[in-house]
Design a protein around this motif. Structure first.
Motif, PDB file in Angstrom:
ATOM      1  N   UNK A 283       0.833  -1.211   0.000  1.00  0.00           N
ATOM      2  CA  UNK A 283       0.000   0.000   0.000  1.00  0.00           C
ATOM      3  C   UNK A 283       0.867   1.260   0.000  1.00  0.00           C
ATOM      4  N   UNK A 284       1.994   1.222   0.721  1.00  0.00           N
ATOM      5  CA  UNK A 284       2.924   2.359   0.717  1.00  0.00           C
ATOM      6  C   UNK A 284       3.487   2.574  -0.686  1.00  0.00           C
ATOM      7  N   UNK A 285       3.876   1.486  -1.339  1.00  0.00           N
ATOM      8  CA  UNK A 285       4.407   1.587  -2.695  1.00  0.00           C
ATOM      9  C   UNK A 285       3.405   2.190  -3.654  1.00  0.00           C
ATOM     10  N   UNK A 286       2.171   1.736  -3.568  1.00  0.00           N
ATOM     11  CA  UNK A 286       1.134   2.289  -4.449  1.00  0.00           C
ATOM     12  C   UNK A 286       0.896   3.770  -4.156  1.00  0.00           C
ATOM     13  N   UNK A 287       0.897   4.140  -2.866  1.00  0.00           N
ATOM     14  CA  UNK A 287       0.647   5.533  -2.494  1.00  0.00           C
ATOM     15  C   UNK A 287       1.754   6.457  -3.001  1.00  0.00           C
ATOM     16  N   UNK A 288       2.996   5.968  -3.021  1.00  0.00           N
ATOM     17  CA  UNK A 288       4.118   6.805  -3.452  1.00  0.00           C
ATOM     18  C   UNK A 288       4.011   7.232  -4.913  1.00  0.00           C
ATOM     19  N   UNK A 289       3.293   6.473  -5.737  1.00  0.00           N
ATOM     20  CA  UNK A 289       3.176   6.859  -7.146  1.00  0.00           C
ATOM     21  C   UNK A 289       2.401   8.158  -7.317  1.00  0.00           C
ATOM     22  N   UNK A 290       1.575   8.512  -6.343  1.00  0.00           N
ATOM     23  CA  UNK A 290       0.836   9.771  -6.420  1.00  0.00           C
ATOM     24  C   UNK A 290       1.758  10.971  -6.235  1.00  0.00           C
ATOM     25  N   UNK A 291       2.964  10.741  -5.664  1.00  0.00           N
ATOM     26  CA  UNK A 291       3.926  11.827  -5.469  1.00  0.00           C
ATOM     27  C   UNK A 291       4.879  11.974  -6.659  1.00  0.00           C
ATOM     28  N   UNK A 292       4.829  11.042  -7.578  1.00  0.00           N
ATOM     29  CA  UNK A 292       5.703  11.137  -8.762  1.00  0.00           C
ATOM     30  C   UNK A 292       5.257  12.264  -9.669  1.00  0.00           C
ATOM     31  N   UNK A 293       3.939  12.497  -9.701  1.00  0.00           N
ATOM     32  CA  UNK A 293       3.390  13.565 -10.540  1.00  0.00           C
ATOM     33  C   UNK A 293       3.296  13.161 -11.996  1.00  0.00           C
ATOM     34  N   UNK A 294       3.513  14.128 -12.881  1.00  0.00           N
ATOM     35  CA  UNK A 294       3.469  13.852 -14.319  1.00  0.00           C
ATOM     36  C   UNK A 294       4.802  13.280 -14.817  1.00  0.00           C
ATOM     37  N   UNK A 295       4.698  12.451 -15.810  1.00  0.00           N
ATOM     38  CA  UNK A 295       5.893  11.939 -16.497  1.00  0.00           C
ATOM     39  C   UNK A 295       5.789  12.344 -17.963  1.00  0.00           C
ATOM     40  N   UNK A 296       6.809  13.026 -18.457  1.00  0.00           N
ATOM     41  CA  UNK A 296       6.824  13.481 -19.854  1.00  0.00           C
ATOM     42  C   UNK A 296       8.061  12.916 -20.543  1.00  0.00           C
ATOM     43  N   UNK A 297       7.886  12.557 -21.788  1.00  0.00           N
ATOM     44  CA  UNK A 297       9.014  12.069 -22.582  1.00  0.00           C
ATOM     45  C   UNK A 297       8.753  12.373 -24.053  1.00  0.00           C
ATOM     46  N   UNK A 298       9.813  12.338 -24.836  1.00  0.00           N
ATOM     47  CA  UNK A 298       9.684  12.565 -26.271  1.00  0.00           C
ATOM     48  C   UNK A 298      10.147  11.328 -27.031  1.00  0.00           C
ATOM     49  N   UNK A 299       9.576  11.160 -28.206  1.00  0.00           N
ATOM     50  CA  UNK A 299       9.976  10.073 -29.101  1.00  0.00           C
ATOM     51  C   UNK A 299       9.811  10.564 -30.536  1.00  0.00           C
ATOM     52  N   UNK A 300      10.926  10.741 -31.220  1.00  0.00           N
ATOM     53  CA  UNK A 300      10.951  11.236 -32.597  1.00  0.00           C
ATOM     54  C   UNK A 300      10.150  12.535 -32.762  1.00  0.00           C
ATOM     55  N   UNK A 301      10.450  13.471 -31.846  1.00  0.00           N
ATOM     56  CA  UNK A 301       9.873  14.810 -31.953  1.00  0.00           C
ATOM     57  C   UNK A 301       8.488  14.962 -31.378  1.00  0.00           C
ATOM     58  N   UNK A 302       7.848  13.910 -30.947  1.00  0.00           N
ATOM     59  CA  UNK A 302       6.510  13.987 -30.373  1.00  0.00           C
ATOM     60  C   UNK A 302       6.584  13.836 -28.855  1.00  0.00           C
ATOM     61  N   UNK A 303       5.842  14.699 -28.165  1.00  0.00           N
ATOM     62  CA  UNK A 303       5.842  14.655 -26.704  1.00  0.00           C
ATOM     63  C   UNK A 303       4.632  13.884 -26.182  1.00  0.00           C
TER      64      UNK A 303
END
Length: 363
Positions: A283-303
């Protein structure tokens, strides 16, 4: 002969007779020297239950050569066919990141004839249940090794979204050990086959929907990235240099979440007692994902962008279903990655392989 000596010899003979009868009743005549301990105990347990004794003795044939799991008279899978089938499973899984577990299950159930053999023991028979569990675990080993190789290769090519795969795996780790913990030894082959068919049918219906114009309308970024990738491949330019690049996301919380859920799995598997500790850790592990926030990445010019907790929740349900069926879960991860996360197919296979790999290690 003295009368006292006669009594001693007679007494010893009677005791040996009773011991032999008890030994025979324990199922020793149905076991073989190389048989796994769990199978021996399952056979002995079935012989103690009058509902299964007759069927168990009818199916296991002591005079015949040992087959699967060293059971006398059981099917003996052909090594060459097994190798060829494993190559097919590895190829299809590494190509699309899915269907490895399903194909492994098809092989064990039909090609090797294990389903009909397990069914012959009857519903509820401990031997039936153990054979069913062995099919599930065998599927997972085969797909797990495919996941190791696929994940490494796709990461090297810049076609694996590690944060997305990790967030899915954080949810998946809990589902991977919770379901085996709750269902091991409790599912008959008949129920297993029914659930297996139902879930495959639902997935097939969903995939057909994804091919419709309405289902494909939400994937503009994925299509643009796919076109750019295909163009780079056609022009033989460096594709790895334009591969996945992470530009936002808390790796600290991500690894803390992974550590917590992996610790929960290790606790439940190695310690066993005080299971509440494992539940708290997951349950702690699952709860911690809410603190990661947004994840952004690019692939061949697209975000691309997503909230970390969404794949975590998806991973819980996907891994729960996959562990229950004894498959890798790629056939569920792929629709999630294409439809919910909106990834192009060029990223799906590697990311799915990573999710499956983590789930297999734990489950």
């Amino acid at each position: 002969m003295k009368l006292s000596r006669f009594y001693w010899i007679t007494g010893i003979f009677v005791l040996l007779t009773f011991a032999a009868l008890a030994f025979a009743q324990s199922g020793s005549d149905l076991t073989t020297p190389g048989m796994p301990g769990k199978m021996k105990r399952a056979i002995e347990s079935s012989l103690k239950d009058e509902r299964f004794t007759a069927k168990t003795r009818a199916v296991i044939k002591p005079g015949e050569a040992p087959g699967f799991l060293e059971i006398a008279g059981a099917p003996t899978p052909n090594v060459i066919i097994g190798l060829l089938w494993a190559i097919w499973v590895g190829w299809i899984f590494s190509t699309v990141g899915a269907f490895g577990g399903i194909m492994a299950g098809v092989g064990h159930i039909t090609i090797f004839g294990l389903a009909d053999y397990a069914k012959s023991f009857g519903t509820g028979n401990p031997v039936n249940k153990l054979l069913t569990d062995s099919i599930r675990v065998s599927n997972q080993w085969l797909v797990g090794w495919s996941g190791v190789i696929s994940s490494f290769n796709y990461y090297r090519m810049g076609r694996l979204v590690a944060p997305l795969g990790i967030c899915l795996a954080v949810g998946g780790v809990g589902g991977s050990w919770l379901v085996p913990e709750l269902t091991a030894g409790k599912i008959s082959l008949k129920a297993y086959l029914g659930y297996f068919g139902l879930i495959v049918f639902v997935l097939g219906f969903f995939l057909i929907y994804e091919l419709t114009p309405r289902g494909a309308a939400r994937k503009k970024e994925a299509k643009a990235a796919a076109r750019a990738f295909e163009k780079a491949v056609a022009e033989k330019t460096d594709t790895a240099g334009q591969g996945v690049k992470i530009i936002e996301g808390s790796w600290t919380f991500m690894w803390l979440a992974v550590a917590a859920v992996v610790a929960s799995a290790l606790w439940i598997n190695l310690v066993g007692g005080y299971k509440i500790v494992a539940y708290i850790l997951v349950l702690i592990g699952w709860a911690l994902t809410f603190f990661i926030g947004n994840i952004r990445f690019t692939f061949f010019g697209q975000e691309f962008k997503f909230k970390a907790w969404i794949p975590m929740v998806g991973g819980i349900f996907i891994a729960a279903i996959a562990s229950f069926l004894g498959i890798g879960g790629g056939f569920l991860y792929v629709p999630f990655l294409t439809s919910v996360a909106g990834l192009p197919m060029f990223l799906v296979a590697g990311t799915s392989a990573l999710c499956v790999l983590v789930g297999m290690i734990v489950s």
